[in-house]
Write a protein that holds these residues in place. Structure first.
Motif, PDB file in Angstrom:
ATOM      1  N   MET A 146       0.837  -1.198   0.000  1.00 38.69           N
ATOM      2  CA  MET A 146       0.000   0.000   0.000  1.00 38.69           C
ATOM      3  C   MET A 146       0.877   1.255   0.000  1.00 38.69           C
ATOM      4  N   LEU A 147       0.337   2.333  -0.529  1.00 42.59           N
ATOM      5  CA  LEU A 147       1.067   3.582  -0.620  1.00 42.59           C
ATOM      6  C   LEU A 147       0.941   4.370   0.679  1.00 42.59           C
ATOM      7  N   ASP A 148       2.021   5.067   1.062  1.00 43.88           N
ATOM      8  CA  ASP A 148       1.942   5.923   2.236  1.00 43.88           C
ATOM      9  C   ASP A 148       1.629   7.357   1.804  1.00 43.88           C
ATOM     10  N   ASP A 149       1.576   8.264   2.787  1.00 46.07           N
ATOM     11  CA  ASP A 149       1.169   9.644   2.494  1.00 46.07           C
ATOM     12  C   ASP A 149       2.126  10.326   1.522  1.00 46.07           C
ATOM     13  N   LEU A 150       3.434  10.087   1.679  1.00 48.65           N
ATOM     14  CA  LEU A 150       4.389  10.736   0.789  1.00 48.65           C
ATOM     15  C   LEU A 150       4.247  10.216  -0.635  1.00 48.65           C
ATOM     16  N   ASP A 151       4.027   8.907  -0.788  1.00 53.09           N
ATOM     17  CA  ASP A 151       3.771   8.358  -2.122  1.00 53.09           C
ATOM     18  C   ASP A 151       2.603   9.081  -2.788  1.00 53.09           C
ATOM     19  N   ARG A 152       1.522   9.232  -2.038  1.00 48.21           N
ATOM     20  CA  ARG A 152       0.331   9.867  -2.594  1.00 48.21           C
ATOM     21  C   ARG A 152       0.573  11.327  -2.943  1.00 48.21           C
ATOM     22  N   ARG A 153       1.390  12.003  -2.152  1.00 46.77           N
ATOM     23  CA  ARG A 153       1.682  13.408  -2.452  1.00 46.77           C
ATOM     24  C   ARG A 153       2.560  13.532  -3.693  1.00 46.77           C
ATOM     25  N   VAL A 154       3.494  12.611  -3.856  1.00 47.39           N
ATOM     26  CA  VAL A 154       4.320  12.624  -5.066  1.00 47.39           C
ATOM     27  C   VAL A 154       3.455  12.362  -6.300  1.00 47.39           C
ATOM     28  N   ILE A 155       2.545  11.404  -6.202  1.00 47.67           N
ATOM     29  CA  ILE A 155       1.655  11.089  -7.325  1.00 47.67           C
ATOM     30  C   ILE A 155       0.777  12.294  -7.665  1.00 47.67           C
ATOM     31  N   HIS A 156       0.223  12.949  -6.644  1.00 46.32           N
ATOM     32  CA  HIS A 156      -0.608  14.129  -6.873  1.00 46.32           C
ATOM     33  C   HIS A 156       0.219  15.234  -7.530  1.00 46.32           C
ATOM     34  N   ALA A 157       1.447  15.425  -7.061  1.00 45.74           N
ATOM     35  CA  ALA A 157       2.312  16.455  -7.645  1.00 45.74           C
ATOM     36  C   ALA A 157       2.577  16.184  -9.116  1.00 45.74           C
ATOM     37  N   LEU A 158       2.816  14.926  -9.475  1.00 51.61           N
ATOM     38  CA  LEU A 158       3.067  14.580 -10.866  1.00 51.61           C
ATOM     39  C   LEU A 158       1.806  14.744 -11.713  1.00 51.61           C
ATOM     40  N   HIS A 159       0.655  14.532 -11.096  1.00 50.99           N
ATOM     41  CA  HIS A 159      -0.587  14.757 -11.830  1.00 50.99           C
ATOM     42  C   HIS A 159      -0.751  16.234 -12.172  1.00 50.99           C
ATOM     43  N   ILE A 160      -0.346  17.116 -11.284  1.00 55.23           N
ATOM     44  CA  ILE A 160      -0.455  18.551 -11.540  1.00 55.23           C
ATOM     45  C   ILE A 160       0.524  18.981 -12.631  1.00 55.23           C
ATOM     46  N   ASP A 161       1.758  18.495 -12.549  1.00 48.83           N
ATOM     47  CA  ASP A 161       2.763  18.801 -13.570  1.00 48.83           C
ATOM     48  C   ASP A 161       3.659  17.576 -13.729  1.00 48.83           C
ATOM     49  N   GLY A 162       3.373  16.795 -14.762  1.00 43.39           N
ATOM     50  CA  GLY A 162       4.101  15.547 -14.955  1.00 43.39           C
ATOM     51  C   GLY A 162       5.582  15.721 -15.197  1.00 43.39           C
ATOM     52  N   ARG A 163       6.004  16.911 -15.615  1.00 44.71           N
ATOM     53  CA  ARG A 163       7.428  17.152 -15.877  1.00 44.71           C
ATOM     54  C   ARG A 163       8.062  18.077 -14.848  1.00 44.71           C
ATOM     55  N   ALA A 164       7.401  18.283 -13.735  1.00 48.08           N
ATOM     56  CA  ALA A 164       7.973  19.135 -12.690  1.00 48.08           C
ATOM     57  C   ALA A 164       9.294  18.550 -12.198  1.00 48.08           C
ATOM     58  N   PRO A 165      10.338  19.366 -12.069  1.00 45.66           N
ATOM     59  CA  PRO A 165      11.615  18.850 -11.551  1.00 45.66           C
ATOM     60  C   PRO A 165      11.440  18.293 -10.142  1.00 45.66           C
ATOM     61  N   PHE A 166      12.200  17.261  -9.825  1.00 46.58           N
ATOM     62  CA  PHE A 166      12.131  16.690  -8.480  1.00 46.58           C
ATOM     63  C   PHE A 166      12.451  17.749  -7.420  1.00 46.58           C
ATOM     64  N   SER A 167      13.333  18.688  -7.763  1.00 49.49           N
ATOM     65  CA  SER A 167      13.702  19.723  -6.792  1.00 49.49           C
ATOM     66  C   SER A 167      12.499  20.596  -6.439  1.00 49.49           C
ATOM     67  N   ARG A 168      11.669  20.917  -7.435  1.00 52.95           N
ATOM     68  CA  ARG A 168      10.488  21.751  -7.148  1.00 52.95           C
ATOM     69  C   ARG A 168       9.457  20.964  -6.339  1.00 52.95           C
TER      70      ARG A 168
END
Length: 329
Positions: free
Chosen positions: A1-23
């Motif tokens: 199962m995914l934890d909270d950080l996993d879900r936040r990373v997935i949500h972030a990529l949904h907003i901008d799939g090419r967002a730099p990891f640093s941002r």
């Protein structure tokens, strides 16, 4: 199962799939290395993938929703052969493994049977019925996505991650050029491909790739979606809902359904049913509650056919080598 950080990373990529990891890391309050590690782990273990997509209408294509009824012994092999085609997406085994659902893209004005469907499908005795339904209008899907992937970040975090695009061209031109084919094909395989990899795929310089990407995104031609197994987000029960809706109520019903958190897709189609939706629920009891309490309360829906989804062999992007392995029975 995914934890909270996993879900936040997935949500972030949904907003901008090419967002730099640093941002992403800055917005989430973690290190860049942590985000990069989570992304790599989600790709390797959860099938996470960012894919670059275009609206078929802008490419002069019509989408057909194809239903193939087969015998259980032939369904897997036929579904895999459809998944390998470059002009298919959302290839699914449904209804107890005796039906295949797929979306096929064909040039405008070309009948789907001539473009690909029956001519190119392997001749198998196990196929007992075929139907094709033209997708007329999408009310939910694509960049709007299922809300199960977009509930982990605050409004402020979402605003910080949202890419700033220039206004669309004054003439409303949302088309793309034939020269963009190689770029778009590469992004369909991996939406986070580096400028170097995209330059190799296109034969352009990295600066040209960067400029073209920005232009396509700013004009709404190109968007990025996130593929991941909904089961990992708690949706263990999935179903396609084929509905017959009174024509005078179709737009109202479809717009209402597009606001339901249980749905990932709502589309008007041709055929004996004229509205298709995909439901993602926690379990069969939640699906039953949705069908009887929410859909049942809407005026205008005459009939509903519920087709449980057993397995998705191919989602929106191209079928890469890892996805090919996951599609095997």
């Amino acid at each position: 199962m995914l934890d909270d950080l996993d879900r936040r990373v997935i949500h972030a990529l949904h907003i901008d799939g090419r967002a730099p990891f640093s941002r992403i890391a800055q917005v989430l309050g973690v290190s860049t290395q942590t985000v990069a590690r989570r992304y790599r782990r989600l790709r390797a273990e959860a099938g996470l993938r960012v894919v670059g997509l275009t609206e078929p209408g802008q490419a002069g294509q019509t989408q057909w929703m194809v239903r193939l009824t087969t015998t259980p012994s032939t369904a897997q092999a036929l579904a895999r052969s459809l998944a390998r085609r470059p002009d298919t997406s959302w290839v699914k085994l449904v209804s107890g493994g005796t039906e295949i659902f797929a979306i096929v893209r064909a040039p405008h004005g070309v009948e789907v049977s001539r473009a690909l469907l029956l001519r190119d499908i392997p001749r198998r005795a196990g196929i007992t019925a075929v139907s094709a339904h033209c997708l007329l209008h999408s009310y939910l899907g694509g960049p709007t996505a299922w809300r199960g992937t977009t509930q982990a970040l605050s409004d402020r975090q979402q605003a910080l991650l949202r890419p700033a695009h220039a206004p669309a061209a004054p003439d409303g031109n949302r088309s793309w050029a034939p020269a963009d084919h190689a770029l778009l094909d590469a992004l369909r395989r991996d939406g986070r491909a580096s400028y170097g990899d995209l330059a190799t795929a296109t034969g352009w310089s990295q600066a040209t790739v960067a400029r073209r990407l920005t232009d396509l995104r700013s004009r709404g031609v190109l968007f990025f979606d996130v593929e991941i197994d909904p089961v990992l987000l708690g949706a263990t029960t999935q179903a396609l809902l084929w509905m017959a809706v009174a024509p005078a109520r179709l737009d109202h019903v479809a717009t209402t359904l597009a606001g339901h958190r249980e749905l990932a897709v709502v589309a008007a189609t041709t055929g004996p049913t004229n509205l298709l939706a995909q439901a993602l629920c926690a379990d069969p009891a939640e699906l039953h509650h949705y069908l009887t309490r929410r859909l049942g309360a809407l005026d205008g829906i005459h009939t509903i056919e519920t087709a449980p989804i057993l397995h998705t062999l191919k989602a929106a992007g191209s079928l890469d080598s890892a996805a090919r392995l996951r599609s095997e029975p």
